[in-house]
Design a protein around this motif. Structure first.
Motif, mmCIF file in Angstrom:
data_model
loop_
_atom_site.group_PDB
_atom_site.id
_atom_site.type_symbol
_atom_site.label_atom_id
_atom_site.label_comp_id
_atom_site.label_asym_id
_atom_site.label_seq_id
_atom_site.Cartn_x
_atom_site.Cartn_y
_atom_site.Cartn_z
ATOM 1 N N LEU A 247 0.819 -1.206 0.000
ATOM 2 C CA LEU A 247 0.000 0.000 0.000
ATOM 3 C C LEU A 247 0.857 1.262 0.000
ATOM 4 O O LEU A 247 0.552 2.227 -0.704
ATOM 5 C CB LEU A 247 -0.927 -0.007 1.223
ATOM 6 N N ASP A 248 1.939 1.286 0.787
ATOM 7 C CA ASP A 248 2.784 2.489 0.856
ATOM 8 C C ASP A 248 3.344 2.861 -0.511
ATOM 9 O O ASP A 248 3.357 4.037 -0.890
ATOM 10 C CB ASP A 248 3.930 2.273 1.849
ATOM 11 N N THR A 249 3.805 1.849 -1.240
ATOM 12 C CA THR A 249 4.341 2.130 -2.582
ATOM 13 C C THR A 249 3.254 2.678 -3.492
ATOM 14 O O THR A 249 3.479 3.626 -4.256
ATOM 15 C CB THR A 249 4.932 0.846 -3.197
ATOM 16 N N TYR A 250 2.070 2.100 -3.409
ATOM 17 C CA TYR A 250 0.963 2.560 -4.233
ATOM 18 C C TYR A 250 0.596 4.009 -3.912
ATOM 19 O O TYR A 250 0.372 4.824 -4.817
ATOM 20 C CB TYR A 250 -0.239 1.638 -4.020
ATOM 21 N N MET A 251 0.572 4.352 -2.621
ATOM 22 C CA MET A 251 0.257 5.727 -2.232
ATOM 23 C C MET A 251 1.367 6.687 -2.659
ATOM 24 O O MET A 251 1.090 7.809 -3.114
ATOM 25 C CB MET A 251 0.030 5.810 -0.720
ATOM 26 N N ASN A 252 2.617 6.252 -2.539
ATOM 27 C CA ASN A 252 3.720 7.119 -2.950
ATOM 28 C C ASN A 252 3.687 7.394 -4.445
ATOM 29 O O ASN A 252 3.980 8.507 -4.895
ATOM 30 C CB ASN A 252 5.056 6.512 -2.551
ATOM 31 N N ARG A 253 3.332 6.376 -5.223
ATOM 32 C CA ARG A 253 3.215 6.582 -6.664
ATOM 33 C C ARG A 253 2.121 7.604 -6.975
ATOM 34 O O ARG A 253 2.264 8.424 -7.901
ATOM 35 C CB ARG A 253 2.904 5.246 -7.357
ATOM 36 N N ALA A 254 1.034 7.559 -6.233
ATOM 37 C CA ALA A 254 -0.033 8.546 -6.436
ATOM 38 C C ALA A 254 0.461 9.943 -6.109
ATOM 39 O O ALA A 254 0.176 10.915 -6.821
ATOM 40 C CB ALA A 254 -1.240 8.184 -5.570
ATOM 41 N N ALA A 255 1.206 10.079 -5.000
ATOM 42 C CA ALA A 255 1.756 11.383 -4.632
ATOM 43 C C ALA A 255 2.761 11.859 -5.666
ATOM 44 O O ALA A 255 2.846 13.059 -5.958
ATOM 45 C CB ALA A 255 2.411 11.293 -3.254
ATOM 46 N N MET A 256 3.530 10.935 -6.237
ATOM 47 C CA MET A 256 4.483 11.294 -7.285
ATOM 48 C C MET A 256 3.767 11.898 -8.489
ATOM 49 O O MET A 256 4.254 12.847 -9.118
ATOM 50 C CB MET A 256 5.289 10.065 -7.708
ATOM 51 N N GLN A 257 2.600 11.319 -8.828
ATOM 52 C CA GLN A 257 1.815 11.886 -9.921
ATOM 53 C C GLN A 257 1.354 13.303 -9.590
ATOM 54 O O GLN A 257 1.389 14.196 -10.447
ATOM 55 C CB GLN A 257 0.601 10.999 -10.207
ATOM 56 N N TYR A 278 13.898 9.452 -10.623
ATOM 57 C CA TYR A 278 12.727 8.718 -10.140
ATOM 58 C C TYR A 278 12.840 8.456 -8.642
ATOM 59 O O TYR A 278 11.878 8.671 -7.889
ATOM 60 C CB TYR A 278 12.601 7.392 -10.891
ATOM 61 N N ASN A 279 14.003 8.025 -8.195
ATOM 62 C CA ASN A 279 14.188 7.735 -6.771
ATOM 63 C C ASN A 279 14.071 8.996 -5.920
ATOM 64 O O ASN A 279 13.515 8.965 -4.819
ATOM 65 C CB ASN A 279 15.555 7.087 -6.555
ATOM 66 N N GLU A 280 14.589 10.108 -6.443
ATOM 67 C CA GLU A 280 14.480 11.384 -5.721
ATOM 68 C C GLU A 280 13.014 11.782 -5.579
ATOM 69 O O GLU A 280 12.575 12.235 -4.511
ATOM 70 C CB GLU A 280 15.259 12.457 -6.481
ATOM 71 N N LEU A 281 12.245 11.614 -6.659
ATOM 72 C CA LEU A 281 10.823 11.938 -6.639
ATOM 73 C C LEU A 281 10.077 11.021 -5.664
ATOM 74 O O LEU A 281 9.199 11.470 -4.912
ATOM 75 C CB LEU A 281 10.249 11.813 -8.047
ATOM 76 N N PHE A 282 10.451 9.732 -5.659
ATOM 77 C CA PHE A 282 9.815 8.765 -4.761
ATOM 78 C C PHE A 282 10.094 9.142 -3.299
ATOM 79 O O PHE A 282 9.199 9.095 -2.448
ATOM 80 C CB PHE A 282 10.337 7.354 -5.049
ATOM 81 N N GLU A 283 11.336 9.522 -3.013
ATOM 82 C CA GLU A 283 11.706 9.886 -1.641
ATOM 83 C C GLU A 283 10.957 11.146 -1.191
ATOM 84 O O GLU A 283 10.555 11.252 -0.025
ATOM 85 C CB GLU A 283 13.213 10.103 -1.555
ATOM 86 N N THR A 284 10.789 12.094 -2.107
ATOM 87 C CA THR A 284 10.028 13.306 -1.758
ATOM 88 C C THR A 284 8.577 12.949 -1.467
ATOM 89 O O THR A 284 7.988 13.427 -0.490
ATOM 90 C CB THR A 284 10.096 14.335 -2.900
ATOM 91 N N ALA A 285 7.978 12.106 -2.307
ATOM 92 C CA ALA A 285 6.584 11.692 -2.108
ATOM 93 C C ALA A 285 6.406 10.985 -0.773
ATOM 94 O O ALA A 285 5.381 11.157 -0.083
ATOM 95 C CB ALA A 285 6.135 10.793 -3.256
ATOM 96 N N ALA A 286 7.394 10.209 -0.384
ATOM 97 C CA ALA A 286 7.298 9.458 0.864
ATOM 98 C C ALA A 286 7.277 10.367 2.088
ATOM 99 O O ALA A 286 6.827 9.953 3.167
ATOM 100 C CB ALA A 286 8.467 8.468 0.964
ATOM 101 N N LEU A 287 7.750 11.597 1.933
ATOM 102 C CA LEU A 287 7.791 12.538 3.060
ATOM 103 C C LEU A 287 6.402 13.077 3.413
ATOM 104 O O LEU A 287 6.198 13.574 4.521
ATOM 105 C CB LEU A 287 8.732 13.704 2.733
ATOM 106 N N PHE A 288 5.477 13.019 2.468
ATOM 107 C CA PHE A 288 4.130 13.529 2.726
ATOM 108 C C PHE A 288 3.328 12.490 3.526
ATOM 109 O O PHE A 288 3.408 11.291 3.256
ATOM 110 C CB PHE A 288 3.399 13.835 1.417
#
Length: 505
Positions: A247-257, A278-288
């Motif tokens: 679920l976390d990965t799925y939510m992070n991908r949504a935030a990345m969008q 891509y990894n930088e964007l993923f890490e930023t999304a994970a912060l939210f």
């Protein structure tokens, strides 16, 4: 060079059909209050042009009824516009392709009718020459009223018109600097628009957080062992169907969008082609965070603080600088009031002692907030100066500049509404309004990540504005010398080729 150029009186050139000078309509012909509307023909006042350019977008507009009644003062592209009352002699050039417009009674246009004799661009530069400015200065006080330059007085002025080849070279040298300044201004406009959009998305609308909430609801709804999810959704439908994964990965991908504006396919391509990005964007999304909490401001992301403006920054009011005049005319600070803030230049109209308290001295890069009269927020890039009352110098020892700059701008519209509601001449806000202006402040890791974008963008804007200031100073030094003959065109051309030759050594 300039001293040997042929000199012509404006009325003579008008008689020969080479020049046209007209002002706006007076009396019964001028537009009436009821004839102004949001969309129409620009009605240009002196306040609508600065730094040599006309602000068509910000000018008031008149309807076709008013336009049909006008007898003169209808301008077009390649004109030079001049203010003729109050602040007399301010000029601007109307670029090719600009819409036609109407001069107010306090402005006039100067138009070359024979471009083989007088280039419109050269006319604009000639009207900035010392000999022309001195003529205007000597004529504007001929009435007992406010400074005014009548149409008759304008037609009695003299301009110099060298050969067309000389005009082309003068224009080429001066306009090259102007073009670079305009490019910098356009880049800065784009940077500001991108920064405001990003700030609003992350810190006002909380779009990455809401995208995560929506993604979780969709993910849960599509799990066979779960009950149907709540129909409440915080974001638009995602274009990605749940794939095998957590679920976390799925939510992070949504935030990345939400952060990048990219589709699922584009994110996949980014991961394959530029994995670091891509990894930088993923890490930023994970912060939210992936949930909201209630606060005094309303629903804000879980774990964030709700703070008033005056808690994230210090708003230092300027001084009544008429009490702090310099003891030595050679040792002073130029005074910055609202007028100078609008122009972005400390013009030295008023001077203050350099010994005022340091908190009221401003320099390049400082955030300035005009809280009375014309409310505005800007980054000062006009050099070291003394800050007058009715202006705040905004600083913070706890939060980055980009944060308090954007939050002050975010609340500006409400501050302007408050000021306009005051039944006084000078609408203003009070410190209590700073306390009422609430802000959603994220935790440190997200602040740091946002700073990589918003902080860097603001830094680039300041650098570009300072570069434009240097170019403008260079142009203002070069142009009078070219126009007076103190500096020849050949010497300028030699100076411009020297660095190129040296580069090949």
């Amino acid at each position: 060079m300039g001293a040997e150029w042929p000199v012509y009186q404006v009325s003579e050139l008008e008689y020969q059909g080479k020049l046209l000078v007209q002002d706006g309509n007076h009396g019964e012909y001028r537009p009436r209050k009821s004839e102004f509307l949001d969309d129409g023909v620009a009605f240009i006042r002196a306040a609508d042009f600065s730094s040599g350019a006309v602000n068509f977008h910000g000018a008031e507009k008149i309807n076709l009824t008013a336009l049909k009644r006008l007898r003169k003062g209808i301008g077009k592209d390649l004109d030079t516009v001049m203010s003729t009352k109050g602040t007399v002699g301010k000029i601007a050039f109307v670029p090719q392709g600009s819409p036609f417009y109407v001069c107010s009674p306090q402005t006039s246009f100067w138009r070359s009718l024979d471009h083989s004799f007088l280039l419109p661009e050269f006319l604009f530069y000639e009207m900035q020459s010392r000999q022309f400015v001195e003529q205007v200065g000597s004529r504007k006080g001929e009435t007992d009223m406010a400074a005014y330059l009548s149409l008759t007085s304008q037609r009695s002025l003299y301009i110099r018109v060298p050969g067309i080849d000389v005009q082309k070279k003068v224009v080429a040298h001066a306009s090259s600097l102007d073009k670079k300044i305009k490019i910098n201004h356009k880049i800065n406009q784009n940077l500001e628009q991108m920064a405001q959009a990003l700030f609003k998305s992350w810190f006002v609308d909380f779009e990455p957080v809401k995208a995560k909430i929506a993604a979780r609801q969709r993910w849960q709804a599509l799990q066979p062992e779960n009950e149907p999810a709540s129909p409440v959704c915080y974001a638009a439908e995602l274009d990605e169907q749940p794939a095998v994964g957590d679920l976390d990965t799925y939510m992070n991908r949504a935030a990345m969008q939400a952060i990048s504006g990219k589709t699922t396919e584009q994110l996949d391509a980014l991961r394959a082609e530029v994995p670091e990005r891509y990894n930088e964007l993923f890490e930023t999304a994970a912060l939210f965070s992936s949930a909201m909490q209630e606060s005094e401001l309303g629903a804000i992301p879980e774990g964030w603080d709700c703070l008033p403006l005056d808690s994230i920054a210090h708003y230092q009011n300027g001084l009544a600088l008429q009490k702090y005049r310099p003891e030595n005319e050679d040792d002073y600070l130029p005074v910055v009031k609202i007028t100078q803030l609008k122009k972005g230049v400390a013009d030295g109209e008023e001077k203050a002692s350099p010994d005022i308290k340091p908190e009221c001295i401003i320099d390049d890069g400082d955030v300035i907030f005009s809280w009375s009269g014309s409310l505005m927020v800007d980054i000062w890039c006009g050099g070291r100066a003394a800050l007058n009352q009715h202006l705040f110098k905004v600083t913070s020892s706890s939060y980055p500049k980009w944060l308090y700059y954007h939050f002050t701008r975010h609340h500006l519209e409400e501050f302007q509404r408050i000021a306009e509601s005051k039944a006084v001449t000078m609408g203003h806000i009070k410190r209590e309004h700073l306390k009422q202006a609430l802000c959603a402040i994220p935790y440190e890791p997200l602040l740091e990540a946002a700073g990589h974008q918003l902080g860097n963008q603001l830094g680039k804007q300041i650098i570009l504005r300072l570069e434009s200031k240097t170019l403008s100073n260079l142009r203002n030094t070069l142009l009078p010398k070219l126009l007076s003959g103190e500096l020849t065109i050949s010497s300028v051309e030699e100076a411009r080729t020297e660095p190129q030759e040296a580069a090949h050594v």
